[in-house]
Scaffold this active site. Structure first.
Site, short mmCIF file in Angstrom:
data_model
loop_
_atom_site.label_atom_id
_atom_site.label_comp_id
_atom_site.label_asym_id
_atom_site.label_seq_id
_atom_site.Cartn_x
_atom_site.Cartn_y
_atom_site.Cartn_z
CB SER A 1 77.52 50.14 60.52
OG SER A 1 78.43 49.18 61.05
CE1 TYR B 1 73.40 47.62 62.57
CE2 TYR B 1 75.62 46.88 62.04
CZ TYR B 1 74.77 47.84 62.56
OH TYR B 1 75.28 49.01 63.06
#
Length: 253
Positions: A145, A158
């Site tokens: 990501s 995350y």
């Protein structure tokens, strides 16, 4: 169908029933691979993507393989073996993941453990148990990501999982290079998927703000990421390994 450049190959795409994973499964199948896509609970979504791939002339199988508990990788590969008759695998795309987490003040130990179990531990052991069945010259692509390089404290845990996944990529590339297996990470930015629908779609302000983050001035589409994965999975990507490919459209440069 596409160029058939992956004809005869078997590809595993975790989380291949929705969003980015769905687009990756479709693209690899269009390139000729037999795609085994996993889903956690939504069997209907898995079935629908298989039907769509088959309608487009491709080959796909959906298997249920929820991640995040001990033994998940072993159960995944048992389901893969049952579905394929024990076929060897050429391409592994670790795409399944929990997409968000709390900020530091709100983060619980249980929430921390859950996001790391799905986003980090599962890919580690999926690859570990794949090594005897992964063909030399194979491909591993980890879906990371943009938050691994862009500070977003509101989803700190995350982001930490994606940093760990990128480190995993680098070390795997060294370990598996002698077998001609390439290992790379792809870092998507904000992508128009069902996961982001609750805050992105139908919210013009959020959409425009997200588009403005990108140097290209738009929100990403799942196919933007799928095409990068297809390059890495093909022979065209044979000399790229241990790399992190930014797929954010130049966000927050």
């Amino acid at each position: 169908m596409g160029t058939e450049r992956l004809d005869g190959k078997f590809a595993l795409v975790t989380g291949g029933s929705r969003g980015i994973g769905r687009a990756i499964a479709r693209r690899l199948a269009a390139d000729g691979a037999t795609v085994v896509l996993t889903y956690a609970q939504d069997a209907e979504a898995g079935r629908e993507n298989v039907e769509r791939i088959e309608k487009e002339g491709g080959r796909a199988i959906a298997i249920q393989a929820p991640l995040g508990t001990h033994g998940d990788a072993e159960r995944l590969w048992a389901a893969y073996d049952e579905a394929t008759g024990g076929a060897r695998v050429d391409i592994i795309v670790n795409n399944a993941g929990i997409g968000r987490s709390a900020d530091l003040a709100s983060l619980t130990e249980e929430g921390f453990d859950e996001v790391f179990a799905v986003n980090v531990r599962a890919p580690f052991f999926i690859v570990q148990q794949a090594l005897p069945r992964l063909n030399d010259g194979g491909r591993i692509v980890n879906i990371s990501s943009g938050v691994a390089r862009i500070a977003m404290p509101e989803i700190l845990a995350y982001g930490a999982t994606k940093g760990a996944l990128d480190n995993f990529t680098m070390n795997l590339a060294v370990q598996l290079g002698a077998r001609g297996i390439t290992v790379n990470s792809v870092r998507p930015g904000i992508i128009d998927t069902d996961v982001n629908a609750s805050w992105l779609r139908g919210n013009q302000e959020a959409w425009e703000r997200s588009a403005a983050l990108s140097a290209l001035g738009r929100v990403g589409e799942p196919e933007d990421v799928a095409d990068i994965v297809a390059f890495l999975a093909s022979d065209d990507g044979r000399w790229v390994t241990g790399s992190v490919l930014d797929a954010t459209g130049g966000s927050s440069l």
